[in-house]
Design an enzyme around this catalytic site. Structure first.
Site, PDB file in Angstrom:
ATOM      1  N   ARG A 174      27.415  13.859  44.628  1.00  0.00           N
ATOM      2  CA  ARG A 174      26.616  14.876  45.527  1.00  0.00           C
ATOM      3  C   ARG A 174      25.478  15.945  45.277  1.00  0.00           C
ATOM      4  O   ARG A 174      24.680  16.739  45.315  1.00  0.00           O
ATOM      5  CB  ARG A 174      27.148  15.908  46.584  1.00  0.00           C
ATOM      6  CG  ARG A 174      27.201  16.371  47.317  1.00  0.00           C
ATOM      7  CD  ARG A 174      28.220  17.618  47.933  1.00  0.00           C
ATOM      8  NE  ARG A 174      29.767  18.197  46.915  1.00  0.00           N
ATOM      9  CZ  ARG A 174      28.822  19.543  46.376  1.00  0.00           C
ATOM     10  NH1 ARG A 174      27.560  20.025  46.776  1.00  0.00           N
ATOM     11  NH2 ARG A 174      29.078  19.605  45.383  1.00  0.00           N
ATOM     12  N   CYS A 189      37.210  23.881  49.541  1.00  0.00           N
ATOM     13  CA  CYS A 189      37.669  22.955  48.105  1.00  0.00           C
ATOM     14  C   CYS A 189      39.215  23.192  47.322  1.00  0.00           C
ATOM     15  O   CYS A 189      40.303  22.881  47.481  1.00  0.00           O
ATOM     16  CB  CYS A 189      37.622  23.613  46.505  1.00  0.00           C
ATOM     17  SG  CYS A 189      35.681  22.571  46.244  1.00  0.00           S
ATOM     18  N   ASP A 192      36.071  23.408  40.349  1.00  0.00           N
ATOM     19  CA  ASP A 192      34.152  23.108  38.859  1.00  0.00           C
ATOM     20  C   ASP A 192      35.614  23.393  38.045  1.00  0.00           C
ATOM     21  O   ASP A 192      36.245  25.418  37.935  1.00  0.00           O
ATOM     22  CB  ASP A 192      33.237  23.935  39.502  1.00  0.00           C
ATOM     23  CG  ASP A 192      31.881  24.014  39.045  1.00  0.00           C
ATOM     24  OD1 ASP A 192      32.750  24.257  37.166  1.00  0.00           O
ATOM     25  OD2 ASP A 192      31.495  24.134  38.899  1.00  0.00           O
ATOM     26  N   TYR A 241      31.340  19.790  34.534  1.00  0.00           N
ATOM     27  CA  TYR A 241      30.455  19.073  34.453  1.00  0.00           C
ATOM     28  C   TYR A 241      29.683  19.143  33.085  1.00  0.00           C
ATOM     29  O   TYR A 241      29.920  19.910  32.386  1.00  0.00           O
ATOM     30  CB  TYR A 241      29.121  20.010  35.466  1.00  0.00           C
ATOM     31  CG  TYR A 241      29.596  20.133  36.783  1.00  0.00           C
ATOM     32  CD1 TYR A 241      29.330  18.487  38.052  1.00  0.00           C
ATOM     33  CD2 TYR A 241      29.960  20.580  37.344  1.00  0.00           C
ATOM     34  CE1 TYR A 241      29.474  18.918  39.185  1.00  0.00           C
ATOM     35  CE2 TYR A 241      30.663  20.886  38.518  1.00  0.00           C
ATOM     36  CZ  TYR A 241      30.450  20.307  39.482  1.00  0.00           C
ATOM     37  OH  TYR A 241      30.424  19.520  41.364  1.00  0.00           O
TER      38      TYR A 241
END
Ligand SMILES: Nc1nc(=O)c2c([nH]1)NC[C@@H]1CN(c3ccc(C(=O)N[C@@H](CCC(=O)O)C(=O)O)cc3)CN21
Ligand SMILES: O=c1ccn([C@H]2C[C@H](O)[C@@H](COP(=O)(O)O)O2)c(=O)[nH]1
Length: 283
Positions: free
Chosen positions: A22, A160, A183, A223
């Site tokens: 994504r 989420c 995240d 990330y």
């Protein structure tokens, strides 16, 4: 705070690189994390190893409880956090169900307050849970679920944190919250505050003592463009003691939350933190 740092360290030490379609980025990933927050002791799990924008986190929660579906409404409350997902994600911009600027579609609070029924009506999941708990009733299904696969196409992002399950033991209210994707540098910083505040608020408006909030996470990731800041800056800092959350005691009902409550009705006391770190955000 220790639990948060332990999870960050675990991702750095044991995480596996996974490419995310994504966002087009790689994420260092672990599976399963169980966090718990002592709402009974008012130990707010606010990140202290960088400045945390807790007001935006509570504003987001308020928006979910009100069933908002527009990033503009979140902004007006004090959370600019949905701007990018509503307005910068190409897949959503191309989606024929998107109703113009700032529309988030049928996400989170929309499902929580107006889950569509086949007969054209809607289910207000939050209202049902508040009504039951206010009567001292726990039917072992005091669940608010945002996860509606039949409507994923109608929203900018799948939820989420997708399920909040409340439990009453005597006069003490507990919460177990489930998160499928996290995240850790950005989202979890907010999600911890939200799970804590949700239990504190629900206990207050239903007339119970808050107990412990359990936060269960499946995919916890950092990330690739966040890793260096986490590993070499944030994880090198020593945490401070947990601050406390103060909620205006005049908040007594779901209607109060829906109508007049603002961020001025929340305060954090004793928050000592390290300087800000700006983590990159992935749309
Ligand atoms: N990649 C990604 N991570 C997320 O955590 C996330 C999403 N997407 N999309 C939906 C929501 C939006 N959330 C967000 C969005 C932005 C911030 C953020 O930028 N936080 C900054 C500054 C916040 C402020 O100034 O108010 C931070 O330093 O915490 C945090 C959570 C959490 N969610
Ligand atoms: O409350 C939230 C909302 C979102 N996130 C993060 C988790 C992921 O990094 C992205 C969502 O991407 P998916 O591809 O849909 O998993 O947003 C979060 O941590 N907390």
């Amino acid at each position: 705070m220790r639990q948060y740092l332990d999870l960050c360290q675990r991702i750095v030490d044991e995480g596996v690189w996974v490419t995310n379609e994504r966002t087009g980025k790689r994420c260092l990933t672990v599976i399963n994390a169980d966090l718990d927050y002592r709402v009974d002791l008012n130990q707010l799990p606010l990140v202290t190893t960088r400045k945390s924008y807790w007001k935006a986190a509570i504003a987001e929660l308020l928006g979910y409880l009100r069933g908002y579906s527009s990033a503009a409404d979140f902004r007006a409350l004090g959370a600019p956090t949905w701007d990018a997902n509503a307005n910068e994600n190409q897949a959503w911009l191309n989606n024929p169900h998107r109703r113009g600027t700032d529309d988030m579609g049928r996400v989170y609070g929309v499902q929580g307050r107006a889950w569509a029924k086949p007969d054209g009506g809607t289910v207000d999941q939050l209202r049902k849970v508040v009504d039951n708990l206010s009567k001292g009733l726990d039917d072992r299904g005091e669940i608010i679920s945002f996860y509606n696969p039949g409507e994923f196409d109608y929203g900018c992002l799948r939820p989420c944190m997708h399920t909040h399950n409340f439990s009453l033991l005597g006069d003490t209210l507990y919460l177990t919250s489930y998160q499928r994707s996290c995240d850790v540098p950005l989202g979890l910083n907010f999600n911890q505050v939200q799970v804590f505040t949700l239990l504190a608020l629900m206990a207050q408006i239903t007339g119970h003592k808050p107990g412990i909030a359990y936060h269960k996470i499946v995919n916890a990731h950092i990330y690739e463009d966040q890793l260096q800041l986490m590993r070499d800056v944030q994880l090198k800092r020593e945490p401070f003691a947990s601050p406390q959350l103060r909620i205006n005691p005049d908040i007594k009902s779901l209607e109060d939350l829906e109508t007049w409550v603002t961020l001025d009705d929340f305060a954090v006391e004793g928050y000592q933190c390290h300087p800000p770190i700006q983590y990159p955000f992935s749309v």
